[in-house]
Write a protein that holds these residues in place. Structure first.
Motif, PDB file in Angstrom:
ATOM      1  N   GLY A 175       0.790  -1.220   0.000  1.00 34.54           N
ATOM      2  CA  GLY A 175       0.000   0.000   0.000  1.00 34.54           C
ATOM      3  C   GLY A 175       0.820   1.265   0.000  1.00 34.54           C
ATOM      4  O   GLY A 175       0.297   2.357   0.260  1.00 34.54           O
ATOM      5  N   LYS A 176       2.113   1.146  -0.321  1.00 36.78           N
ATOM      6  CA  LYS A 176       3.012   2.297  -0.350  1.00 36.78           C
ATOM      7  C   LYS A 176       3.145   2.848  -1.774  1.00 36.78           C
ATOM      8  O   LYS A 176       2.695   2.225  -2.746  1.00 36.78           O
ATOM      9  CB  LYS A 176       4.388   1.918   0.188  1.00 36.78           C
ATOM     10  N   THR A 177       3.792   4.007  -1.863  1.00 33.58           N
ATOM     11  CA  THR A 177       4.036   4.639  -3.162  1.00 33.58           C
ATOM     12  C   THR A 177       5.534   4.792  -3.365  1.00 33.58           C
ATOM     13  O   THR A 177       6.161   5.662  -2.763  1.00 33.58           O
ATOM     14  CB  THR A 177       3.378   6.031  -3.238  1.00 33.58           C
ATOM     15  N   PRO A 178       6.159   3.940  -4.189  1.00 32.56           N
ATOM     16  CA  PRO A 178       7.591   4.105  -4.468  1.00 32.56           C
ATOM     17  C   PRO A 178       7.787   5.365  -5.312  1.00 32.56           C
ATOM     18  O   PRO A 178       7.612   5.347  -6.526  1.00 32.56           O
ATOM     19  CB  PRO A 178       7.963   2.827  -5.227  1.00 32.56           C
ATOM     20  N   ARG A 179       8.141   6.454  -4.663  1.00 31.44           N
ATOM     21  CA  ARG A 179       8.140   7.765  -5.310  1.00 31.44           C
ATOM     22  C   ARG A 179       9.405   8.030  -6.117  1.00 31.44           C
ATOM     23  O   ARG A 179       9.351   8.552  -7.219  1.00 31.44           O
ATOM     24  CB  ARG A 179       7.976   8.835  -4.223  1.00 31.44           C
ATOM     25  N   ILE A 180      10.554   7.667  -5.549  1.00 28.97           N
ATOM     26  CA  ILE A 180      11.819   7.974  -6.219  1.00 28.97           C
ATOM     27  C   ILE A 180      12.838   6.898  -5.869  1.00 28.97           C
ATOM     28  O   ILE A 180      12.824   6.349  -4.764  1.00 28.97           O
ATOM     29  CB  ILE A 180      12.336   9.375  -5.812  1.00 28.97           C
ATOM     30  N   ALA A 181      13.697   6.561  -6.827  1.00 24.19           N
ATOM     31  CA  ALA A 181      14.766   5.581  -6.616  1.00 24.19           C
ATOM     32  C   ALA A 181      16.105   6.258  -6.837  1.00 24.19           C
ATOM     33  O   ALA A 181      16.298   6.963  -7.832  1.00 24.19           O
ATOM     34  CB  ALA A 181      14.606   4.393  -7.564  1.00 24.19           C
ATOM     35  N   ILE A 182      17.027   6.050  -5.892  1.00 28.14           N
ATOM     36  CA  ILE A 182      18.378   6.603  -5.989  1.00 28.14           C
ATOM     37  C   ILE A 182      19.336   5.468  -6.329  1.00 28.14           C
ATOM     38  O   ILE A 182      19.302   4.408  -5.701  1.00 28.14           O
ATOM     39  CB  ILE A 182      18.809   7.242  -4.655  1.00 28.14           C
ATOM     40  N   PHE A 183      20.196   5.677  -7.308  1.00 27.41           N
ATOM     41  CA  PHE A 183      21.216   4.684  -7.625  1.00 27.41           C
ATOM     42  C   PHE A 183      22.412   5.367  -8.269  1.00 27.41           C
ATOM     43  O   PHE A 183      22.320   6.482  -8.767  1.00 27.41           O
ATOM     44  CB  PHE A 183      20.664   3.577  -8.538  1.00 27.41           C
ATOM     45  N   ASP A 184      23.551   4.678  -8.221  1.00 27.53           N
ATOM     46  CA  ASP A 184      24.818   5.232  -8.694  1.00 27.53           C
ATOM     47  C   ASP A 184      25.089   4.876 -10.154  1.00 27.53           C
ATOM     48  O   ASP A 184      24.544   3.901 -10.681  1.00 27.53           O
ATOM     49  CB  ASP A 184      25.979   4.682  -7.860  1.00 27.53           C
ATOM     50  N   THR A 185      25.979   5.648 -10.759  1.00 29.61           N
ATOM     51  CA  THR A 185      26.602   5.216 -12.003  1.00 29.61           C
ATOM     52  C   THR A 185      27.691   4.200 -11.651  1.00 29.61           C
ATOM     53  O   THR A 185      27.689   3.064 -12.109  1.00 29.61           O
ATOM     54  CB  THR A 185      27.221   6.405 -12.759  1.00 29.61           C
TER      55      THR A 185
END
Length: 454
Positions: A175-185
């Motif tokens: 029931g959550k909202t995955p709003r933004i994903a952070i990842f590296d180059t």
């Protein structure tokens, strides 16, 4: 620039072979061997001289330079960095460093008050950025929360992609909202190349914002932002592009620029909603035709921003002396790969990589030390208590600086001790052989538990 304050940006150095001969262009102490370029970068003497000319021009006529000359030179620099990244000029601005850029994005986003928003991030996130996630959640009274994705290197790119997909699915199932994903180059520790192109594509498919930490990006690996099309991207120019510290490029496509309401700190470029404007407008002269987004980042408090201005000079130097971006990246990548294998052979261990060799497709390499915290006996490895091992790390890094006039990042990861080394144009395989021998000697002292002896 007015009153003959023009800064000559024509490189005078000629093409120099990579390796030891390249050292003459840099500012290192002759006794110091820089094997850790990836942490803080460095820049050639010629770029330092260009920066000093800008500094002299600023001190000769502070107001005219800062108000009128500086924004024009900044636009030239933004155009140059946009070309390297293949990005539209109106989408790139400068911030002091990648962590600053990550903070800028996360603190500007407005989180839904329903408390369902989540920030997705991998367990190898840079420490300061991980703390930023913690702070943003705390500052917003936990209406947004972080969700960690655990990486177990070495692993295949396909498994990393599956992990992101599965995490998005799990978030929504709860029931959550995955709003933004952070990842590296390229991640920091371990220093491995991430499949950021495919991770970005997944975010696009799943309608999750993508925030790429390209601290190890520009000048290190090839970046094409038009093809990649992330929602946000930041990359340090002072690590691998030979620009003075601190200088990072922040890319925000026009579709998302309305989300970046303020710089850090809030400065003259901020435009409040309604009629609540306080104080004067942007002090950088009249006739500025740049977008509101660009103007917002042009003048953020009074700091020395000449490091932003010399990026075009760095690019010209890289072309004239090094043969251009392709030559630099190719040499540094191959040196890291070959040098890592050489160090691993000396230590009798291995390089951190997967079967498709994508983790080492960059200018950083991670080599396992012959030490382990695994209680199961492993041939060739000495089992250490983790507490003793952490003391050993502190001793080894200090010993390298004090006794060997160098630095190598040594870290604990998945019950093993590793070192991270950088490929760079002023190094060659003999430097990696030397590093391997010094690491072997230190590990033997650690094995005998004599490393803290005077």
């Amino acid at each position: 620039m007015g009153n003959n304050q023009t800064v000559d940006s024509t490189p005078t150095d000629k093409r120099t072979p990579f390796g030891k001969e390249m050292l003459k262009h840099f500012l290192f102490d002759p006794s110091f061997k820089n094997l850790n370029h990836g942490s803080f970068g460095t820049f050639p003497r010629a770029v330092q001289e260009k920066q000093r000319k800008y500094m002299d021009a600023m001190e000769a006529r502070p107001d005219p330079f800062i108000r009128y000359d500086y924004p024009k030179a900044l636009d030239v620099s933004r155009e140059a960095v946009a070309k390297v990244l293949n990005a539209p000029i109106p989408t790139v601005v400068y911030v002091p460093n990648a962590t600053h850029g990550i903070n800028t994005v996360l603190t500007n986003l407005v989180w839904d008050r329903d408390g369902k928003d989540e920030i997705l991030y991998f367990s190898t996130i840079y420490g300061a950025c991980g703390k930023t996630v913690n702070y943003v959640c705390e500052a917003n009274h936990d209406i947004v929360k972080g969700r960690e994705m655990r990486l177990q290197f070495p692993m295949e790119d396909a498994s990393v992609l599956d992990l992101l997909r599965d995490t998005i699915k799990a978030s929504r199932a709860e029931g959550k909202t995955p709003r933004i994903a952070i990842f590296d180059t390229v991640s920091s520790l371990p220093g491995v190349r991430m499949p950021f192109e495919s991770l970005t594509a997944i975010c696009q498919e799943e309608r999750v914002l993508s925030l790429i930490d390209g601290a190890h990006g520009i000048g290190h690996i090839h970046i094409d932002l038009r093809a990649l099309d992330p929602d946000f991207f930041v990359s340090n120019c002072h690590k691998w592009l030979y620009v003075p510290r601190g200088c990072a490029v922040l890319y925000v496509p026009e579709r998302n620029q309305h989300l970046m309401r303020s710089t850090l700190p809030t400065s003259h470029g901020f435009v409040p909603r309604g009629n609540a404007a306080v104080g004067l407008a942007n002090p950088l002269g009249f006739g500025n035709t740049n977008s509101q987004f660009v103007q917002n980042f042009e003048f953020v408090g009074t700091i020395d921003s000449t490091n932003y201005l010399v990026l075009p000079d760095s690019l010209k130097w890289r072309h004239a002396v090094c043969g251009g971006e392709e030559a630099i990246i190719d040499y540094n990548t191959k040196l890291a790969q070959q040098g890592g294998q050489l160090v691993a052979k000396i230590l009798g261990t291995e390089v951190m990589d997967n079967s498709t060799k994508t983790l080492t497709d960059c200018c950083l390499v991670n080599v396992r030390l012959p030490l382990t915290a695994n209680p199961t006996k492993i041939p060739g490895l000495t089992t250490l208590d983790p507490g003793l091992g952490m003391r050993a790390i502190n001793w080894m890094e200090t010993f390298l600086v004090d006794e060997h006039k160098t630095f190598m990042a040594i870290y604990f990861f998945h019950n093993q001790w590793w070192t991270r080394l950088s490929g760079q144009v002023y190094l060659d395989l003999s430097d990696f052989e030397w590093a391997g021998q010094k690491l072997k000697e230190m590990c033997e002292r650690v094995r005998e538990e004599k490393f803290e002896e005077a």
